[in-house]
Write an enzyme that holds these catalytic residues in place. Structure first.
Site, mmCIF file in Angstrom:
data_model
loop_
_atom_site.group_PDB
_atom_site.id
_atom_site.type_symbol
_atom_site.label_atom_id
_atom_site.label_comp_id
_atom_site.label_asym_id
_atom_site.label_seq_id
_atom_site.Cartn_x
_atom_site.Cartn_y
_atom_site.Cartn_z
ATOM 1 N N ASP A 149 -0.056 -53.468 20.475
ATOM 2 C CA ASP A 149 -0.383 -52.054 20.728
ATOM 3 C C ASP A 149 -1.682 -51.772 21.483
ATOM 4 O O ASP A 149 -2.728 -52.351 21.160
ATOM 5 C CB ASP A 149 -0.539 -51.307 19.405
ATOM 6 C CG ASP A 149 0.505 -51.660 18.388
ATOM 7 O OD1 ASP A 149 1.455 -52.353 18.734
ATOM 8 O OD2 ASP A 149 0.348 -51.243 17.232
ATOM 9 N N GLU A 318 5.486 -46.063 13.098
ATOM 10 C CA GLU A 318 4.186 -46.663 13.420
ATOM 11 C C GLU A 318 3.511 -45.854 14.537
ATOM 12 O O GLU A 318 4.155 -45.084 15.242
ATOM 13 C CB GLU A 318 4.371 -48.120 13.880
ATOM 14 C CG GLU A 318 4.941 -49.019 12.793
ATOM 15 C CD GLU A 318 5.044 -50.486 13.202
ATOM 16 O OE1 GLU A 318 4.690 -51.341 12.396
ATOM 17 O OE2 GLU A 318 5.484 -50.790 14.322
HETATM 18 C C1 FRU Z 1 2.897 -51.727 15.743
HETATM 19 C C2 FRU Z 1 2.083 -52.371 14.633
HETATM 20 C C3 FRU Z 1 1.159 -51.349 13.983
HETATM 21 C C4 FRU Z 1 0.061 -52.189 13.426
HETATM 22 C C5 FRU Z 1 -0.060 -53.259 14.480
HETATM 23 C C6 FRU Z 1 -0.445 -54.599 13.948
HETATM 24 O O1 FRU Z 1 3.302 -52.584 16.732
HETATM 25 O O2 FRU Z 1 2.940 -52.949 13.684
HETATM 26 O O3 FRU Z 1 1.788 -50.517 13.037
HETATM 27 O O4 FRU Z 1 -1.128 -51.488 13.258
HETATM 28 O O5 FRU Z 1 1.199 -53.365 15.104
HETATM 29 O O6 FRU Z 1 -0.671 -55.508 14.983
#
Ligand code: FRU
Length: 597
Positions: A149, A318
């Site tokens: 992300d 998310e």
């Molecule tokens: C989304 C996610 C988020 C989390 C991050 C961990 O891709 O699962 O929810 O904060 O990646 O790397």
């Protein structure tokens, strides 16, 4: 005779004993524990050998007897895929030893014969030069290692800051850290040292950052304040502040600032002009809910409301974001809640859904019925979309991670894995039934890469097809066409090896087929078709942006976007228009060669 045999046997033992790099003392303690003492701290890095298909070992860097949070590294057993650097600069003048808890798969006895120990080396060099065939050029990628992300994006003093979920110790997910890059134009990126690293509360998951212009937090005027999820045995939200414009951060002593008795993560903080207050939206992933908070000082937060029961509610929620967008034609503004979900996307796996509605600073009210689902992008490789805080000219600029959790860890690259999408400007667009959708177009900065005049053509295409050469693997294709009713128009990208990726228009929708586009066999989920509803216009206008291993497709007005990765074994060299069941009038096909200056 006997003596000769003994000597030979001794020689064989000595020759098979691993040799360790100078400056390192490797000590096998048995019971799956090895200590590596670093006697020579004059070099910049300790390079650790990684083998991707083995489980992680836990590496505890112990400094003057005190262990730092664990780094999980896939230490090589019998093959080295690549090296990752442990930066030694912070340890100068200290006593440093690595306390290593060996992972599964390593030898039960004589672990010292596994390859990682003899291949570890102290070095002043770690090269993260672009040596990989599939590394994009103008898309943001990590210097090396894994990325997911985009995080903490803010714009300040002419600079776009982009942090990202980074694994500095391997090209697969793990060791979540905020990597940091900056850009003046969204297409040339400079890498800066990682900004926020794991601590006693956990690794650093996704989050956001704001510029506290009025020093509401007391951290200092214009302090950059980041809020992220501390992912330890539980998930909670922490803050850190930067007094040097986002380069280095100090963690707040009062962390964590938001806690809950269930998993919750990915806080997006922003200044709400309308209420004169800070807002935060985060998700409760397993309850499929977004939670809204208010604060006066970024440290003390009050939970105001929960939103759920809308859209896809059977997959993890998310990376939320909430933004106010305007329709440039009607001047109407609405609030839009972005929720990334995994799985459950339109073509399987991860994707970004959104809801249009109203937000009074405390509660979000959705305009549409609970079952309505809107997709920000219809491709397979578009996730974790969030927007920049404080973007100039009232713009709302978003970026997405260009991958899919179904196969992100298997993509056919090595020293780095994953890229972000091109930046996109979001706005509202009014549909025929009077409701509003979000329009998505590539940010104007992409056009600064256009190198010279485009190759322009106009023609009629039939079933035999008409082809135009592509100048390179970096192109911006802009095409306007009208198709006969009932016809099927294929816009085909292809190379000399007979590989092709097809965008097919049937009057109602667009379909993208990458099943024969090159390397597709690393996952059964990769070669799946993606589809998007076409714009209602009779003259179709599309953009296709190509950068080595991605094709990002957009309707000219932003009615739809579709982002897909491709791995052709040699670059695509032509774009061809083929029309079945009636000719297609191509009013203009412009192919821009793109290059960085
Ligand atoms: C989304 C996610 C988020 C989390 C991050 C961990 O891709 O699962 O929810 O904060 O990646 O790397």
């Amino acid at each position: 005779m006997q003596i000769r045999r003994i000597i030979l046997a001794l020689c064989a033992i000595v020759m098979s004993m691993p040799v360790f790099a100078q400056g390192l003392r490797v000590d096998d303690l048995g019971n799956r524990n090895v200590i590596v003492r670093i006697d020579d701290l004059s070099k910049k890095y300790l390079l650790l050998p990684v083998q991707e298909n083995v489980p992680e070992s836990g590496v505890f860097v112990t400094v003057n007897g005190v262990a730092e949070p664990v780094r999980n590294v896939r230490l090589a057993i019998d093959r080295v895929d690549y090296m990752v650097p442990l930066d030694l600069a912070p340890y100068k003048g200290k006593v440093v030893a690595l306390d290593i808890h060996i992972g599964e798969g390593h030898r039960r006895t004589n672990v010292i014969n596994d390859l990682c120990w003899s291949k570890m080396e102290l070095s002043d060099e770690f090269s993260a030069e672009n040596i990989e065939k599939y590394r994009p050029v103008f898309h943001h990628t990590p210097p090396y290692g894994w990325m997911n992300d985009p995080n903490g994006m803010f714009y300040k003093d002419g600079v776009w800051h982009l942090y990202y979920q980074f694994n500095p110790y391997g090209s697969m997910w793990g060791n979540m850290t905020w990597g940091h890059s900056v850009s003046k134009d969204l297409v040339n990126w400079e890498h800066l040292p990682a900004a926020i690293t794991a601590d006693q509360w956990g690794t650093i998951f996704s989050g956001s950052a704001v510029v506290d212009v009025n020093n509401t937090s007391g951290f200092g005027e214009n302090a950059v304040v980041a809020m992220y999820t501390s992912a330890g045995i539980t998930q909670k939200q922490s803050i850190a502040y930067s007094l040097d414009g986002g380069r280095t951060y100090t963690k707040y002593d009062g962390n964590p600032v938001i806690t809950a008795p269930v998993e919750c993560r990915d806080p997006k903080v922003f200044w709400n002009e309308e209420t004169g207050c800070w807002n935060c939206v985060l998700v409760s992933p397993l309850e499929y809910e977004a939670w809204f908070y208010t604060s006066k000082d970024l440290k003390n937060w009050t939970k105001e409301s929960e939103f759920g029961g809308h859209g896809v509610t059977s997959a993890i929620w998310e990376c939320p974001d909430i933004i106010k967008l305007t329709d440039p034609e009607t001047g109407v503004s609405k609030w839009v809640l972005l929720i990334n979900i995994n799985p459950g996307g339109p073509a399987g796996g991860s994707a970004t859904q959104y809801f249009v509605g109203d937000f009074d600073g405390k509660t979000f009210v959705c305009d549409s019925a609970p079952e309505v689902v809107n997709w920000l992008d219809y491709g397979k490789d578009h996730y974790a979309t969030v927007t920049w805080n404080h973007a100039p000219e009232g713009r709302t600029v978003a970026i997405a991670w260009m991958s899919n959790w179904q196969y992100a860890n298997q993509l056919p690259t090595r020293q780095f894995r994953s890229a972000n999408s091109v930046a996109r400007d979001l706005a509202l667009i009014k549909t025929q039934d009077g409701s509003y959708r979000v329009s998505v177009v590539p940010s104007k900065e992409i056009e600064t890469l256009r190198n010279g005049k485009p190759m322009t053509s106009s023609f009629s295409a039939g079933s035999k097809g008409r082809a135009v050469a592509l100048p390179s693997s970096l192109c911006d294709i802009d095409m306007k066409f009208t198709a006969r009713k009932g016809s099927k128009v294929t816009i085909r990208l292809s190379n000399e090896n007979g590989e092709h990726a097809d965008l097919v228009y049937d009057g109602k929708s667009y379909l993208f087929d990458r099943s024969e586009s090159g390397i597709v066999d690393f996952s059964n989920d990769f070669a799946v078709l993606t589809t998007a509803p076409a714009s209602p216009a009779s003259e179709q206008h599309i953009r296709m942006i190509l950068d080595v291993s991605s094709v990002e497709m957009f309707d000219g007005k932003g009615w739809w976007a579709m982002t897909n990765l491709v791995y052709p074994t040699s670059p695509f060299t032509k774009v061809e228009v083929i029309s079945e069941n009636g000719t297609c009038r191509v009013k203009s096909l412009k192919v821009y060669n793109l290059s960085q200056n």
